[in-house]
Scaffold this motif. Structure first.
Motif, mmCIF file in Angstrom:
data_model
loop_
_atom_site.group_PDB
_atom_site.id
_atom_site.type_symbol
_atom_site.label_atom_id
_atom_site.label_comp_id
_atom_site.label_asym_id
_atom_site.label_seq_id
_atom_site.Cartn_x
_atom_site.Cartn_y
_atom_site.Cartn_z
ATOM 1 N N ASN A 86 0.882 -1.282 -0.015
ATOM 2 C CA ASN A 86 0.125 -0.218 0.004
ATOM 3 C C ASN A 86 0.978 1.063 0.133
ATOM 4 O O ASN A 86 0.558 2.198 -0.688
ATOM 5 C CB ASN A 86 -0.961 -0.109 1.289
ATOM 6 C CG ASN A 86 -2.072 -1.117 1.094
ATOM 7 O OD1 ASN A 86 -2.207 -1.508 0.066
ATOM 8 N ND2 ASN A 86 -2.886 -1.307 2.298
ATOM 9 N N VAL A 87 1.891 1.343 0.610
ATOM 10 C CA VAL A 87 2.835 2.445 0.710
ATOM 11 C C VAL A 87 3.310 2.617 -0.627
ATOM 12 O O VAL A 87 3.292 3.735 -1.178
ATOM 13 C CB VAL A 87 4.173 2.101 1.700
ATOM 14 C CG1 VAL A 87 5.036 3.228 1.576
ATOM 15 C CG2 VAL A 87 3.646 2.010 3.135
ATOM 16 N N PHE A 88 3.715 1.590 -1.424
ATOM 17 C CA PHE A 88 4.135 1.727 -3.091
ATOM 18 C C PHE A 88 3.136 2.543 -3.881
ATOM 19 O O PHE A 88 3.359 3.154 -4.471
ATOM 20 C CB PHE A 88 4.469 0.447 -3.549
ATOM 21 C CG PHE A 88 5.994 -0.179 -2.947
ATOM 22 C CD1 PHE A 88 6.742 0.657 -1.852
ATOM 23 C CD2 PHE A 88 6.500 -1.646 -3.541
ATOM 24 C CE1 PHE A 88 7.724 -0.034 -1.494
ATOM 25 C CE2 PHE A 88 7.692 -1.896 -3.002
ATOM 26 C CZ PHE A 88 8.431 -1.115 -2.162
ATOM 27 N N LEU A 89 1.918 1.808 -3.490
ATOM 28 C CA LEU A 89 0.785 2.364 -4.262
ATOM 29 C C LEU A 89 0.281 3.883 -4.019
ATOM 30 O O LEU A 89 -0.061 4.833 -4.813
ATOM 31 C CB LEU A 89 -0.473 1.578 -3.925
ATOM 32 C CG LEU A 89 -0.562 0.249 -4.617
ATOM 33 C CD1 LEU A 89 -1.875 -0.450 -4.098
ATOM 34 C CD2 LEU A 89 -0.631 0.236 -5.938
ATOM 35 N N ASP A 90 0.758 4.153 -2.647
ATOM 36 C CA ASP A 90 0.663 5.847 -2.112
ATOM 37 C C ASP A 90 1.453 6.448 -2.982
ATOM 38 O O ASP A 90 1.387 7.763 -3.162
ATOM 39 C CB ASP A 90 0.998 6.050 -0.758
ATOM 40 C CG ASP A 90 -0.048 5.140 0.127
ATOM 41 O OD1 ASP A 90 -1.122 5.006 -0.295
ATOM 42 O OD2 ASP A 90 0.100 5.003 1.401
ATOM 43 N N THR A 91 2.941 6.019 -3.278
ATOM 44 C CA THR A 91 3.679 6.934 -4.167
ATOM 45 C C THR A 91 3.231 7.153 -5.619
ATOM 46 O O THR A 91 3.420 8.290 -6.075
ATOM 47 C CB THR A 91 5.345 6.211 -3.999
ATOM 48 O OG1 THR A 91 5.057 5.003 -4.966
ATOM 49 C CG2 THR A 91 5.768 5.764 -2.754
ATOM 50 N N ALA A 92 2.724 5.984 -5.897
ATOM 51 C CA ALA A 92 2.287 6.107 -7.616
ATOM 52 C C ALA A 92 1.067 7.126 -7.638
ATOM 53 O O ALA A 92 0.967 8.109 -8.442
ATOM 54 C CB ALA A 92 1.689 4.846 -8.095
ATOM 55 N N GLN A 93 -0.073 6.947 -6.472
ATOM 56 C CA GLN A 93 -0.984 8.123 -6.128
ATOM 57 C C GLN A 93 -0.349 9.526 -6.100
ATOM 58 O O GLN A 93 -0.863 10.282 -6.676
ATOM 59 C CB GLN A 93 -1.810 7.622 -4.970
ATOM 60 C CG GLN A 93 -3.354 8.497 -5.095
ATOM 61 C CD GLN A 93 -4.109 7.767 -4.047
ATOM 62 O OE1 GLN A 93 -3.812 6.784 -3.535
ATOM 63 N NE2 GLN A 93 -5.549 8.434 -4.120
ATOM 64 N N THR A 94 0.607 9.528 -5.311
ATOM 65 C CA THR A 94 1.270 10.991 -5.336
ATOM 66 C C THR A 94 1.589 11.486 -6.434
ATOM 67 O O THR A 94 1.311 12.751 -6.506
ATOM 68 C CB THR A 94 2.480 11.050 -4.142
ATOM 69 O OG1 THR A 94 1.961 10.509 -2.925
ATOM 70 C CG2 THR A 94 3.147 12.364 -3.995
ATOM 71 N N ALA A 95 2.181 10.669 -7.218
ATOM 72 C CA ALA A 95 2.661 11.302 -8.702
ATOM 73 C C ALA A 95 1.211 11.629 -9.511
ATOM 74 O O ALA A 95 1.499 12.386 -10.133
ATOM 75 C CB ALA A 95 3.434 10.138 -9.160
#
Length: 320
Positions: free
Chosen positions: A155-164
C-alpha cells in the motif's frame, strides 16, 4: 580501498539473488486496478510555515484501504503556463521533514509534494489490520497473511504512485514533466513510484532500501533498518522451515523486482561502504533498470550524507 561487498566489477553486473514470486505481474496489476479506484481528488489545509513567493500547504488524499495520506505541498505563488512537479519521499521511520529543504524546488518553478509514509512519524494514517507480529517495523507487517495483498509496503508503494498522479492531475502541472526523488526508504519509494506510474519522467534515488532482501541476509546485515527481519526469523522460524517462503513473499515488495517496469530516466547515487543498504542490493535495483539511466558512485561513503548530493539531484531535475 576497504571492501564491504563484491568488487566493483561484479557489482556493475549483479542483478540480485532474491526470488521473483510467481504471479508478480498479476499481483501489481490487481494493486494498480485498486489504485485506479482511489482517484486523484485532494484537499488542502493551511501550513504554519510561510515563505515569500511560495505557497505552502498541507495536501491530503485518500489512499488505498481508506488511509488519509498527508503531503507537504509547495508551489510558486505566481504561475505562468504549465510547470514541472517533484514528488519527494523520506527515509524509514521518520517523516517528510521540514519545509525549508524543499524551497529550492519551489523557487526554481516546481510544484512539490513531499509524502508522509502511512504509520510512520508524519501525518498519514495507517489503516492496516494484519495477523501476526508487527514488532520493530513495517517490512514484516502482513508477511504471512494468507493474502499477500496485506503486505504493508504494497500500500505504501501504491501511495507513491498516487502522489505522482495527484501532481500530474493539477491543472497547472505539466503531467509529462513530473519527477520523483528520495534516499534510503525514500530511494526505494522513488523506484516504486517510477515503476508503478510509468509516466514519471525522471527519478533520482539515493542508496535505496527494500532491495534484494536475501543478499542482505547472506551478508549478515539484518540489522539496524532490517533488524525486524532478524527478530522475525529468530522468533517465528528459528529452524528456517519457512525461510524460502518468507523471501518469496518479500519478493512482491522488492524494488529490484519492480525496477524493470521503470520507463522514465533514472539517476542513482550508490555507496560502496553502506552497511544499512549494502552496495550489492543498491546495484541489484540499478542493474535491472532497462530504461535510460546513469549513476554516481561514492567509494568511501556509507549510509550518510553524501557531499554534493543535493546539487547533483537538482542539476538532474533541471532538465524537467
Amino acid at each position: 580501498m576497504p571492501s564491504l561487498d563484491f568488487p566493483l566489477e561484479k557489482l556493475q553486473t549483479y542483478t540480485g539473488s532474491s526470488p521473483l514470486p510467481a504471479g508478480f505481474d498479476a499481483y501489481w496489476q490487481r494493486a494498480l486496478a485498486e489504485l485506479d479506484q482511489a482517484g486523484t481528488d485532494f484537499t488542502l489545509a493551511p501550513a504554519e510555515f510561510t515563505a515569500p513567493g511560495v505557497v505552502c500547504q498541507y495536501l491530503y488524499f485518500t489512499g488505498v484501504g481508506g488511509a488519509k495520506i498527508c503531503c507537504k505541498f509547495l508551489r510558486p505563488e505566481k504561475i505562468t503556463g504549465k510547470i514541472p512537479g517533484i514528488a519527494i519521499f523520506h527515509g524509514y521511520s521518520v517523516s517528510s521533514g521540514g519545509w525549508v529543504d524543499k524551497l529550492h524546488y519551489a523557487y526554481a518553478g516546481y510544484a512539490v509534494l513531499a509524502m508522509d509514509v502511512r504509520g510512520q512519524m508524519g501525518l498519514s494514517d495507517d489503516t492496516s489490520q494484519v495477523a501476526g507480529p508487527t514488532l520493530k517495523g513495517h517490512i514484516i507487517r502482513g508477511l504471512f497473511e494468507e493474502n499477500p495483498d496485506k503486505l504493508f509496503f504494497r500500500n505504501v508503494f501504491l501511495d507513491t504512485a498516487q502522489t505522482a498522479r495527484v501532481l500530474m492531475a493539477m491543472d497547472f502541472v505539466d503531467p509529462a514533466r513530473v519527477g520523483a526523488t528520495g534516499g534510503s526508504q525514500g530511494g526505494a519509494l522513488t523506484l516504486a513510484c517510477a515503476a508503478l506510474e510509468p509516466k514519471v519522467k525522471m527519478n533520482a534515488s539515493i542508496f535505496p532500501f527494500l532491495s534484494d532482501y536475501r543478499r542482505t541476509w547472506e551478508m549478515d546485515l539484518f540489522k539496524d533498518a532490517y533488524e525486524e527481519l532478524s527478530y522475525y526469523i529468530r522468533g517465528k522460524d528459528p529452524r528456517h522451515q519457512r525461510i524460502d517462503e518468507m523471501f518469496n513473499r518479500l519478493g512482491y515488495i522488492d524494488v529490484a523486482n519492480l525496477a524493470p517496469k521503470i520507463r522514465g530516466e533514472s539517476y542513482m547515487l550508490l555507496t560502496l561502504q553502506d552497511r544499512i543498504c549494502p552496495p550489492s542490493t543498491q546495484f541489484a535495483a540499478y542493474n535491472r533498470i532497462t530504461a535510460p539511466k546513469s549513476c554516481e558512485i561514492y567509494p568511501n561513503h556509507g549510509h550518510e550524507h553524501l557531499p554534493d548530493s543535493a546539487e547533483l539531484v537538482f542539476e538532474f531535475f533541471k532538465r524537467l
